[in-house]
Motif scaffolding. Structure first.
Motif, PDB file in Angstrom:
ATOM      1  N   GLU A   1       0.777  -1.242   0.000  1.00 26.09           N
ATOM      2  CA  GLU A   1       0.000   0.000   0.000  1.00 26.09           C
ATOM      3  C   GLU A   1       0.807   1.290   0.000  1.00 26.09           C
ATOM      4  O   GLU A   1       0.281   2.342  -0.326  1.00 26.09           O
TER       5      GLU A   1
ATOM      6  N   THR B   1      -1.553   5.595  -4.629  1.00 32.76           N
ATOM      7  CA  THR B   1      -1.994   6.979  -4.478  1.00 32.76           C
ATOM      8  C   THR B   1      -3.495   7.138  -4.682  1.00 32.76           C
ATOM      9  O   THR B   1      -4.019   8.235  -4.568  1.00 32.76           O
TER      10      THR B   1
ATOM     11  N   ARG C   1      -5.895   5.571  -2.899  1.00 34.76           N
ATOM     12  CA  ARG C   1      -6.639   5.097  -1.738  1.00 34.76           C
ATOM     13  C   ARG C   1      -7.127   6.271  -0.891  1.00 34.76           C
ATOM     14  O   ARG C   1      -6.454   7.295  -0.769  1.00 34.76           O
TER      15      ARG C   1
ATOM     16  N   GLN D   1      -4.673   7.524   1.796  1.00 39.82           N
ATOM     17  CA  GLN D   1      -3.329   7.879   1.361  1.00 39.82           C
ATOM     18  C   GLN D   1      -2.740   9.054   2.144  1.00 39.82           C
ATOM     19  O   GLN D   1      -1.577   9.039   2.512  1.00 39.82           O
TER      20      GLN D   1
END
Length: 190
Positions: free
Chosen positions: A106, A110, A112, A115
């Motif tokens: 993760e 970028t 999510r 982030q």
């Protein structure tokens, strides 16, 4: 962030276990509720969405990582601090391989919802390495490269730690640490 307990803890543990094997995209809220042995209503009471669930999981995990790194560095400076930081990071990877796998998957995403949170927490963890690097090599601070070097060291330890756990789990942690330190100290290019 204090460590969750009870139902929340069961949900976070289930989410981590599932995400470590299936990835976040392959993990459903139904699966989390089933593995945590909680009703879906209880799951949604604690976390209003899958995004909120994984944001909380990453926030707790990376926040705990930062706390552990700061504690390992306490009273140590320069190279001595870097050796301690690498050892504690390997210990954390070994004790929580699921979170390490999730972070590795993760950290560079970028797209999510979490982030921004992950970026801030990542920066906090890397700052501990950057400070030790700047003490060990003051020229890196002057050149503005201690942050980039911190990212390199953290990434190398994270990936080497996962490599160790998945493909060479019988190897002693001190051997893994020594190999990382040798490669970082110029042993490969000397």
């Amino acid at each position: 962030m204090p460590r969750a307990t009870g139902t929340k803890r069961a949900i976070l543990d289930a989410a981590l276990e599932l995400a470590a094997t299936r990835g976040i995209t392959g993990t459903t809220m139904d699966d989390v509720a089933e593995l945590a042995h909680v009703a879906k209503g209880s799951l949604y009471y604690n976390f209003s969405s899958k995004d909120k669930l994984f944001e909380a999981l990453l926030e707790e995990g990376v926040g705990s990582l930062s706390d552990s790194l700061r504690a390992a560095r306490d009273g140590l400076h320069g190279s001595e601090a870097l050796v301690a930081l690498i050892a504690v990071l390997l210990d954390l990877i070994e004790s929580n391989a699921g979170l390490a796998k999730l972070m590795a998957a993760e950290i560079f995403r970028t797209d999510r919802a979490w982030q921004k949170t992950l970026f801030a927490l990542r920066h906090e963890a890397l700052a501990v390495f950057a400070e030790a690097i700047a003490e060990a090599r003051p020229a890196t601070a002057a050149a503005g490269t201690s942050g980039l070097m911190a990212s390199s060291v953290f990434g190398a330890v994270l990936m080497a730690g996962l490599e160790w756990l998945v493909f060479d789990p019988d190897r002693d942690r001190d051997e893994v640490s020594a190999a990382i330190l040798e490669s970082l100290s110029g042993g490969l290019l000397a």
